[in-house]
Design an enzyme around this catalytic site. Structure first.
Site, PDB file in Angstrom:
ATOM      1  N   CYS B  86       0.841  -1.201   0.000  1.00 55.72           N
ATOM      2  CA  CYS B  86       0.000   0.000   0.000  1.00 55.72           C
ATOM      3  C   CYS B  86       0.881   1.258   0.000  1.00 55.72           C
ATOM      4  O   CYS B  86       1.545   1.538  -0.978  1.00 55.72           O
ATOM      5  CB  CYS B  86      -0.980  -0.047   1.175  1.00 55.72           C
ATOM      6  SG  CYS B  86      -2.352   1.114   1.001  1.00 55.72           S
ATOM      7  N   HIS B 203      -3.605  -5.596   0.898  1.00 53.31           N
ATOM      8  CA  HIS B 203      -2.952  -5.873   2.182  1.00 53.31           C
ATOM      9  C   HIS B 203      -2.972  -7.363   2.518  1.00 53.31           C
ATOM     10  O   HIS B 203      -3.886  -7.823   3.209  1.00 53.31           O
ATOM     11  CB  HIS B 203      -3.683  -5.125   3.296  1.00 53.31           C
ATOM     12  CG  HIS B 203      -3.456  -3.653   3.289  1.00 53.31           C
ATOM     13  ND1 HIS B 203      -2.393  -3.067   3.937  1.00 53.31           N
ATOM     14  CD2 HIS B 203      -4.142  -2.650   2.705  1.00 53.31           C
ATOM     15  CE1 HIS B 203      -2.448  -1.753   3.760  1.00 53.31           C
ATOM     16  NE2 HIS B 203      -3.491  -1.469   3.011  1.00 53.31           N
ATOM     17  N   GLU B 205      -1.279  -8.818   4.714  1.00 54.53           N
ATOM     18  CA  GLU B 205      -1.122  -8.995   6.176  1.00 54.53           C
ATOM     19  C   GLU B 205      -2.458  -8.909   6.901  1.00 54.53           C
ATOM     20  O   GLU B 205      -2.581  -9.338   8.041  1.00 54.53           O
ATOM     21  CB  GLU B 205      -0.128  -7.963   6.733  1.00 54.53           C
ATOM     22  CG  GLU B 205      -0.678  -6.564   6.979  1.00 54.53           C
ATOM     23  CD  GLU B 205      -0.762  -5.706   5.719  1.00 54.53           C
ATOM     24  OE1 GLU B 205      -0.683  -6.255   4.608  1.00 54.53           O
ATOM     25  OE2 GLU B 205      -0.929  -4.476   5.856  1.00 54.53           O
TER      26      GLU B 205
END
Lengths: 79, 229
Positions: B86, B203, B205
């Site tokens: 990002c 994302h 994660e």
């Protein structure tokens, strides 16, 4: 010595914010606006007194940080 | 594997990615403040998401010139792996480590939702945990994710197989409807030529633990640990 920097999107790079402004102008009754491109204006106060040196220095600043030359053009005005 | 997460003023996904990394590698990554100029030996450096320096001037522009990034660039040139997520992707393009630029979303709105991604290349440490063409789910949350470059660079990126992920629909098809931000050729993530640097807007994660609602992001961290340990 002052430097005035204009940063604009290169031709061919879509400017959705400019398009949105153009549509808004049209809906407010301002007809005949064929295109809107928006950019940035930056003023710098420089210690340098030699105009040529000042211009070269500000151009280096544009290439390094102030503009992203992948998508943006810049112009520098001294004085 | 030795890993570090770079922390800028305004980073807000640094701890999320640290948790995901720890789950995959069994040890905590180092957290490196942006003013640090000396890094220990590292196999992986993560540039996390957030709004470094308040997105002043352009997203990622200020962070790309912060002291620690000189060292990150040097490490990337030496072959260390660098992952930008990002805002991290925006920083890596501004730093010249990855091609292109992330412009304002074509729809002008901040987009925050899950999207589908098609895995375009699995010949990298970042993506070896996925199958070619696999469709995965990943959250996006950004205002400036519209990847763009000039036609010559785009051709080179495609020809060299540097596209890592593309936005797609659930069946893996590409369309303007499945593109959340207007990115050129639905591109969501790109490698550098050596494939030791990856940047992506979604994302992984945030979907690396079943408690978060999915694990589609976990193979990226598991693959890195496997490749770099």
């Amino acid at each position: 010595m002052k430097a005035k920097v204009h940063i604009t999107l290169k031709n061919g790079v879509l400017d959705p914010q400019g398009k949105a402004v153009q549509h808004a102008l049209g809906s407010l009754g301002f007809g005949g606006v064929d295109d809107v491109r928006q950019g940035k204006y930056i003023e710098l106060d420089l210690a340098e007194t030699d105009p040529a040196k000042a211009k070269a220095s500000v151009e280096a600043m544009c290439k390094t940080l102030l503009a992203n030359t992948v998508i943006e053009n810049f112009s520098v005005e001294i004085g | 594997m030795k890993a570090a997460v770079i922390v800028f003023p305004g980073s807000n996904c640094d701890r999320d990615v640290a948790v995901a990394l720890e789950a995959s590698m069994g040890a905590k990554p180092l957290m490196i403040w942006h003013r640090d100029t000396e890094l220990p030996p590292l196999d992986l450096i993560v540039v996390p998401g957030g709004f470094s320096y308040g997105d002043y001037l352009r997203s990622g522009a200020m962070a790309a010139h912060s002291p620690v990034m000189r060292e990150v660039k040097a490490r990337a040139e030496q072959g260390a792996f660098v992952l930008g997520i990002c805002n991290g992707f925006q920083i890596l393009t501004e730093a010249g480590l990855l091609p292109g630029v992330l412009m304002r979303n074509a729809g002008l709105k901040f987009v925050c939702r899950d999207v589908c991604l098609r895995v375009e290349a699995t010949n990298s440490a970042f993506t070896k945990g996925y199958a070619p063409g696999q469709v995965i789910r990943a959250p996006v949350a950004h205002h400036d994710g519209n990847w763009f470059t000039d036609p010559d660079t785009h051709k080179r990126v495609e020809d060299e197989g540097q596209v890592a992920f593309r936005y797609c629909d659930e069946g893996g098809s590409l369309s303007p409807q499945s593109n959340p931000n207007g990115s050129l050729a639905n591109i969501a993530g790109v490698f550098n030529e050596r494939r030791n640097v990856l940047g992506l807007m979604p994302h992984p994660e945030r979907l690396a633990d079943a408690m978060l609602g999915g694990t589609d992001g976990k193979p990226m961290f598991d693959g890195l640990v496997e490749a770099l340990s």
